[in-house]
Design a protein around this motif. Structure first.
Motif, PDB file in Angstrom:
ATOM      1  N   SER A 105       0.853  -1.182   0.000  1.00 19.80           N
ATOM      2  CA  SER A 105       0.000   0.000   0.000  1.00 19.80           C
ATOM      3  C   SER A 105       0.888   1.230   0.000  1.00 19.80           C
ATOM      4  O   SER A 105       1.929   1.246   0.649  1.00 19.80           O
TER       5      SER A 105
ATOM      6  N   GLY B 234      -0.641   4.187   0.704  1.00 20.67           N
ATOM      7  CA  GLY B 234      -1.395   5.138   1.517  1.00 20.67           C
ATOM      8  C   GLY B 234      -2.834   4.716   1.644  1.00 20.67           C
ATOM      9  O   GLY B 234      -3.283   3.786   0.978  1.00 20.67           O
ATOM     10  N   PRO B 235      -3.569   5.392   2.506  1.00 19.58           N
ATOM     11  CA  PRO B 235      -4.983   5.056   2.683  1.00 19.58           C
ATOM     12  C   PRO B 235      -5.793   5.392   1.437  1.00 19.58           C
ATOM     13  O   PRO B 235      -5.362   6.208   0.617  1.00 19.58           O
TER      14      PRO B 235
ATOM     15  N   GLY C 139      -8.530   7.021  -1.067  1.00 19.36           N
ATOM     16  CA  GLY C 139      -8.961   8.406  -1.217  1.00 19.36           C
ATOM     17  C   GLY C 139      -8.110   9.116  -2.239  1.00 19.36           C
ATOM     18  O   GLY C 139      -7.007   8.676  -2.563  1.00 19.36           O
TER      19      GLY C 139
ATOM     20  N   GLY D 262      -4.643  10.038  -0.783  1.00 18.41           N
ATOM     21  CA  GLY D 262      -4.080   9.102   0.181  1.00 18.41           C
ATOM     22  C   GLY D 262      -2.752   8.512  -0.217  1.00 18.41           C
ATOM     23  O   GLY D 262      -1.952   8.154   0.632  1.00 18.41           O
ATOM     24  N   GLY D 263      -2.492   8.385  -1.508  1.00 18.28           N
ATOM     25  CA  GLY D 263      -1.298   7.686  -1.968  1.00 18.28           C
ATOM     26  C   GLY D 263      -0.059   8.559  -2.013  1.00 18.28           C
ATOM     27  O   GLY D 263      -0.102   9.688  -2.478  1.00 18.28           O
ATOM     28  N   SER D 264       1.052   7.998  -1.549  1.00 20.08           N
ATOM     29  CA  SER D 264       2.333   8.703  -1.591  1.00 20.08           C
ATOM     30  C   SER D 264       3.205   8.213  -2.742  1.00 20.08           C
ATOM     31  O   SER D 264       4.194   8.851  -3.085  1.00 20.08           O
TER      32      SER D 264
ATOM     33  N   SER E 266      -5.150   0.314   6.539  1.00 21.20           N
ATOM     34  CA  SER E 266      -6.368   0.882   5.957  1.00 21.20           C
ATOM     35  C   SER E 266      -6.796   0.097   4.713  1.00 21.20           C
ATOM     36  O   SER E 266      -7.980  -0.016   4.423  1.00 21.20           O
ATOM     37  N   ARG E 267      -5.851  -0.469   3.994  1.00 20.02           N
ATOM     38  CA  ARG E 267      -6.164  -1.229   2.776  1.00 20.02           C
ATOM     39  C   ARG E 267      -6.182  -2.741   2.998  1.00 20.02           C
ATOM     40  O   ARG E 267      -6.790  -3.474   2.224  1.00 20.02           O
TER      41      ARG E 267
ATOM     42  N   LYS F 270      -0.598   3.058   8.833  1.00 16.32           N
ATOM     43  CA  LYS F 270      -1.864   3.640   8.349  1.00 16.32           C
ATOM     44  C   LYS F 270      -2.122   3.209   6.906  1.00 16.32           C
ATOM     45  O   LYS F 270      -3.238   2.837   6.547  1.00 16.32           O
ATOM     46  N   ALA F 271      -1.086   3.251   6.068  1.00 12.82           N
ATOM     47  CA  ALA F 271      -1.226   2.869   4.661  1.00 12.82           C
ATOM     48  C   ALA F 271      -1.658   1.419   4.528  1.00 12.82           C
ATOM     49  O   ALA F 271      -2.608   1.102   3.805  1.00 12.82           O
TER      50      ALA F 271
END
Length: 148
Positions: free
Chosen positions: A19, A21-22, A24, A27-29, A102-103, A98-99
């Motif tokens: 992942s 990021g979360p 949304g 959300g992604g880095s 959340s996924r 968190k990343a």
């Protein structure tokens, strides 16, 4: 490359959930994070040689099925990352947790006695195959500068 007896020095592939990021729109880095344990055979290999490659394909989404593209069809685009797997420091572990959780929420309930840790794929090279005629090279700087 495997570091295991009988396979030492040979290519070895495995499946890992990642992942960046979360969910949304923001959300992604772009940084692929992983949740790993030293008990896993590929993690043992990475401790000997942290170099790795990672392929992410649109075949993992409904896109290719919807367009009736075979996963090998270049129109079912995929990206090949090359780099190394590195453990993250404590502050980045907060982002990685968190990343990933959340996924992949079931990760949070995986056995605590397995000494899980957070890592990231440190990208050094990127190739994109999204059409017939060969790969496109994208630099990490270009990749990370894209805004969703």
């Amino acid at each position: 490359l495997s570091a295991q007896g009988g396979l030492r020095g040979r290519p070895f592939a495995n499946i890992f959930s990642i992942s960046d990021g979360p969910p949304g729109p923001f959300g992604g880095s772009g940084v692929p994070y992983l949740y790993l344990t030293d008990m896993e055979i590929s993690v043992q290999d990475l401790e000997v040689n942290s170099n790795a490659s990672l392929t992410v394909s649109l075949a993992q989404t409904p896109y290719c099925r919807r367009h009736r593209y075979d996963p090998q069809n270049p129109l079912c685009a995929h990206i090949i990352f090359v780099g190394s797997i590195v453990k993250v420091n404590d502050s980045e572990a907060v982002l990685a947790k968190k990343a990933l959780f959340s996924r992949h929420p079931e990760m949070e309930s995986w056995p605590k006695d397995h000494d899980w840790f957070f890592a990231k794929f440190n990208i050094t090279n990127i190739w994109v195959l999204d059409y017939f005629g060969g790969l496109k090279i994208v630099t990490p700087e270009e990749y990370y500068s894209v805004k969703p």
